[in-house]
Design an enzyme around this catalytic site. Structure first.
Site, PDB file in Angstrom:
ATOM      1  CB  ALA A 287      77.632  15.766  77.674  1.00  0.00           C
TER       2      ALA A 287
ATOM      3  N   GLY B  35      76.192  14.688  72.829  1.00  0.00           N
ATOM      4  CA  GLY B  35      75.655  13.538  73.548  1.00  0.00           C
ATOM      5  C   GLY B  35      74.173  13.323  73.261  1.00  0.00           C
TER       6      GLY B  35
ATOM      7  CD  GLU C 169      78.176  10.982  71.441  1.00  0.00           C
ATOM      8  OE1 GLU C 169      78.125  11.844  72.353  1.00  0.00           O
ATOM      9  OE2 GLU C 169      79.183  10.308  71.220  1.00  0.00           O
TER      10      GLU C 169
ATOM     11  CD  GLU D 256      80.345  15.706  70.660  1.00  0.00           C
ATOM     12  OE1 GLU D 256      80.337  16.046  69.457  1.00  0.00           O
ATOM     13  OE2 GLU D 256      79.606  14.822  71.112  1.00  0.00           O
TER      14      GLU D 256
HETATM   15  C1  HXC Z   1      74.932  22.824  79.538  1.00  0.00           C
HETATM   16  C2  HXC Z   1      73.631  24.008  78.094  1.00  0.00           C
HETATM   17  C3  HXC Z   1      74.020  23.177  77.027  1.00  0.00           C
HETATM   18  C4  HXC Z   1      74.913  22.107  77.313  1.00  0.00           C
HETATM   19  C5  HXC Z   1      72.664  24.672  76.261  1.00  0.00           C
HETATM   20  N1  HXC Z   1      72.808  24.920  77.578  1.00  0.00           N
HETATM   21  N2  HXC Z   1      73.396  23.621  75.896  1.00  0.00           N
HETATM   22  N3  HXC Z   1      74.088  23.832  79.332  1.00  0.00           N
HETATM   23  N4  HXC Z   1      75.345  21.977  78.588  1.00  0.00           N
HETATM   24  N5  HXC Z   1      75.309  21.251  76.371  1.00  0.00           N
HETATM   25  C6  HXC Z   1      72.193  25.991  78.358  1.00  0.00           C
HETATM   26  C7  HXC Z   1      72.820  27.332  78.054  1.00  0.00           C
HETATM   27  O1  HXC Z   1      74.008  27.500  78.793  1.00  0.00           O
HETATM   28  C8  HXC Z   1      71.724  28.270  78.495  1.00  0.00           C
HETATM   29  O2  HXC Z   1      71.753  28.361  79.902  1.00  0.00           O
HETATM   30  C9  HXC Z   1      70.463  27.527  78.122  1.00  0.00           C
HETATM   31  O3  HXC Z   1      70.833  26.142  77.996  1.00  0.00           O
HETATM   32  C10 HXC Z   1      69.880  27.962  76.788  1.00  0.00           C
HETATM   33  O4  HXC Z   1      70.909  27.887  75.829  1.00  0.00           O
HETATM   34  P1  HXC Z   1      71.316  29.082  74.870  1.00  0.00           P
HETATM   35  O5  HXC Z   1      72.694  28.847  74.407  1.00  0.00           O
HETATM   36  O6  HXC Z   1      71.030  30.396  75.513  1.00  0.00           O
HETATM   37  O7  HXC Z   1      70.263  28.865  73.682  1.00  0.00           O
HETATM   38  P2  HXC Z   1      70.401  29.265  72.153  1.00  0.00           P
HETATM   39  O8  HXC Z   1      71.046  30.626  72.021  1.00  0.00           O
HETATM   40  O9  HXC Z   1      69.054  29.048  71.558  1.00  0.00           O
HETATM   41  O10 HXC Z   1      71.456  28.215  71.538  1.00  0.00           O
HETATM   42  C11 HXC Z   1      71.130  26.869  71.471  1.00  0.00           C
HETATM   43  C12 HXC Z   1      72.417  26.043  71.173  1.00  0.00           C
HETATM   44  C13 HXC Z   1      73.491  26.368  72.196  1.00  0.00           C
HETATM   45  C14 HXC Z   1      72.903  26.342  69.751  1.00  0.00           C
HETATM   46  C15 HXC Z   1      71.983  24.564  71.226  1.00  0.00           C
HETATM   47  O11 HXC Z   1      72.922  26.280  73.513  1.00  0.00           O
HETATM   48  C16 HXC Z   1      74.682  25.446  72.155  1.00  0.00           C
HETATM   49  O12 HXC Z   1      75.508  25.551  71.270  1.00  0.00           O
HETATM   50  N6  HXC Z   1      74.766  24.533  73.138  1.00  0.00           N
HETATM   51  C17 HXC Z   1      75.918  23.659  73.291  1.00  0.00           C
HETATM   52  C18 HXC Z   1      75.904  22.574  72.259  1.00  0.00           C
HETATM   53  C19 HXC Z   1      77.096  21.652  72.416  1.00  0.00           C
HETATM   54  O13 HXC Z   1      78.245  22.103  72.301  1.00  0.00           O
HETATM   55  N7  HXC Z   1      76.861  20.374  72.687  1.00  0.00           N
HETATM   56  C20 HXC Z   1      77.910  19.374  72.882  1.00  0.00           C
HETATM   57  C21 HXC Z   1      78.236  19.298  74.349  1.00  0.00           C
HETATM   58  S1  HXC Z   1      79.594  18.213  74.664  1.00  0.00           S
HETATM   59  P3  HXC Z   1      71.702  29.799  80.663  1.00  0.00           P
HETATM   60  O14 HXC Z   1      71.915  29.416  82.102  1.00  0.00           O
HETATM   61  O15 HXC Z   1      72.763  30.651  80.061  1.00  0.00           O
HETATM   62  O16 HXC Z   1      70.306  30.293  80.352  1.00  0.00           O
HETATM   63  C22 HXC Z   1      78.947  16.668  74.511  1.00  0.00           C
HETATM   64  C23 HXC Z   1      79.903  15.561  74.760  1.00  0.00           C
HETATM   65  C24 HXC Z   1      79.299  14.232  74.597  1.00  0.00           C
HETATM   66  O17 HXC Z   1      77.795  16.466  74.267  1.00  0.00           O
HETATM   67  C25 HXC Z   1      80.238  13.158  75.008  1.00  0.00           C
HETATM   68  C26 HXC Z   1      79.709  12.098  75.921  1.00  0.00           C
HETATM   69  C27 HXC Z   1      78.284  12.080  76.258  1.00  0.00           C
END
Ligand code: HXC
Length: 256
Positions: A63, A107, A110, A130
């Site tokens: 998400a 998400g 999911e 998460e």
């Molecule tokens: C918003 C995101 C994002 C996310 C990545 N980006 N994941 N933006 N929400 N979930 C954005 C980053 O901010 C970045 O933007 C760009 O995408 C590229 O990501 P990087 O981090 O620079 O890439 P990388 O170093 O290759 O790392 C990849 C990654 C990392 C390991 C996947 O991005 C990451 O850990 N993302 C978050 C994963 C996460 O925690 N997901 C769960 C979310 S909560 P900029 O602008 O800086 O270039 C969830 C709740 C669900 O899903 C519940 C209900 C649906």
């Protein structure tokens, strides 16, 4: 609709998640667009199977954290954040195949599990991270992942936030098959075309029956399956399918 790219391939609709700037993070607009697209596709007789994919780098990295960061409890609770689109996707009657490459997290994982099965590229990485953000899964992850891969591995994934590679995901039963990344979408479309060529009455009965295995006690699921199996004998497609087998020719299904 800029959050999705829609590509018709004969009777198969290919939907590509399209937020490359954020690794296809699922914001509310994307989820609304996806739910709307799936409702329309479900009602369109020309579409018989759906493939949902992302990019080579990410199916979806979760998400959208930027969108969620400043939301309050009252806001997410009163909007039932992510509840309505998830319920819509779960109720789509046509088969949906998730073709997953790269990150499939939170998400995103999911969403892939809301599809009927997952074809993964050899680069796919699955996780429910998460907990690293101080939240938990909210679109079915704690329930579906546990039913699919069992309590121990699901609990570890949710409590540590670690990622699983494609091999581990296949071994655990999350993924039906692993495909080289370059061939993933082609193979998913081929699989979807195979499904699209069957009797859609039988396909719907099969999908509903398999889903009962996750949603009801065994006795209810067995009864549902038996009734759905009996109902197949009311269709012209059952007569045609069996006749074609005995005449050693391909079946010509009419969805009647
Ligand atoms: C918003 C995101 C994002 C996310 C990545 N980006 N994941 N933006 N929400 N979930 C954005 C980053 O901010 C970045 O933007 C760009 O995408 C590229 O990501 P990087 O981090 O620079 O890439 P990388 O170093 O290759 O790392 C990849 C990654 C990392 C390991 C996947 O991005 C990451 O850990 N993302 C978050 C994963 C996460 O925690 N997901 C769960 C979310 S909560 P900029 O602008 O800086 O270039 C969830 C709740 C669900 O899903 C519940 C209900 C649906």
């Amino acid at each position: 609709m800029h959050t999705l790219i829609l590509e018709p391939h004969g009777p198969v609709l290919l939907i590509r998640l399209n937020r490359p700037e954020a690794l296809n993070a699922l914001n509310q607009q994307l989820m609304q667009d996806l739910a709307h697209t799936l409702i329309v596709a479900d009602a369109d007789d020309a579409i018989r199977c759906i493939v949902l994919t992302g990019s080579d780098k990410a199916f979806a990295a979760g998400a959208d954290v930027k969108e969620m960061q400043n939301l309050t409890y009252a806001e997410v609770a009163s909007a039932d954040l992510y509840g309505p689109p998830a319920s819509i996707i779960a109720r789509i009657r046509k088969p949906i195949i998730a073709a997953v490459s790269g990150y499939c997290l939170g998400g995103g994982c999911e969403l892939a599990m809301l599809c009927d099965f997952i074809l993964a590229s050899d680069t796919a990485r699955f996780g429910q991270p998460e907990v690293n953000l101080g939240i938990i899964a909210g679109m079915g992850g704690s329930q579906r992942l546990t039913k699919l891969i069992g309590k121990s591995k699901s609990m570890e994934m949710h409590l540590t936030g670690r990622m699983m590679d494609a091999t581990e995901a296949e071994r655990a039963g999350l993924v039906s098959r692993i495909i080289p990344m370059a061939d993933l979408v082609t193979e998913a479309l081929k699989t979807a075309a195979t499904i699209a060529a069957k009797s859609q009455l039988a396909i719907k009965a099969a999908k509903e029956s398999v889903n009962r295995a996750l949603e009801t006690p065994l006795s209810e699921g067995l009864l549902f399956e038996r009734r759905a199996f009996h109902a197949c004998f009311a269709t012209e497609d059952q007569k045609e399918g069996m006749q074609a087998f005995l005449e050693k020719r391909p079946a010509r299904f009419s969805d009647k």
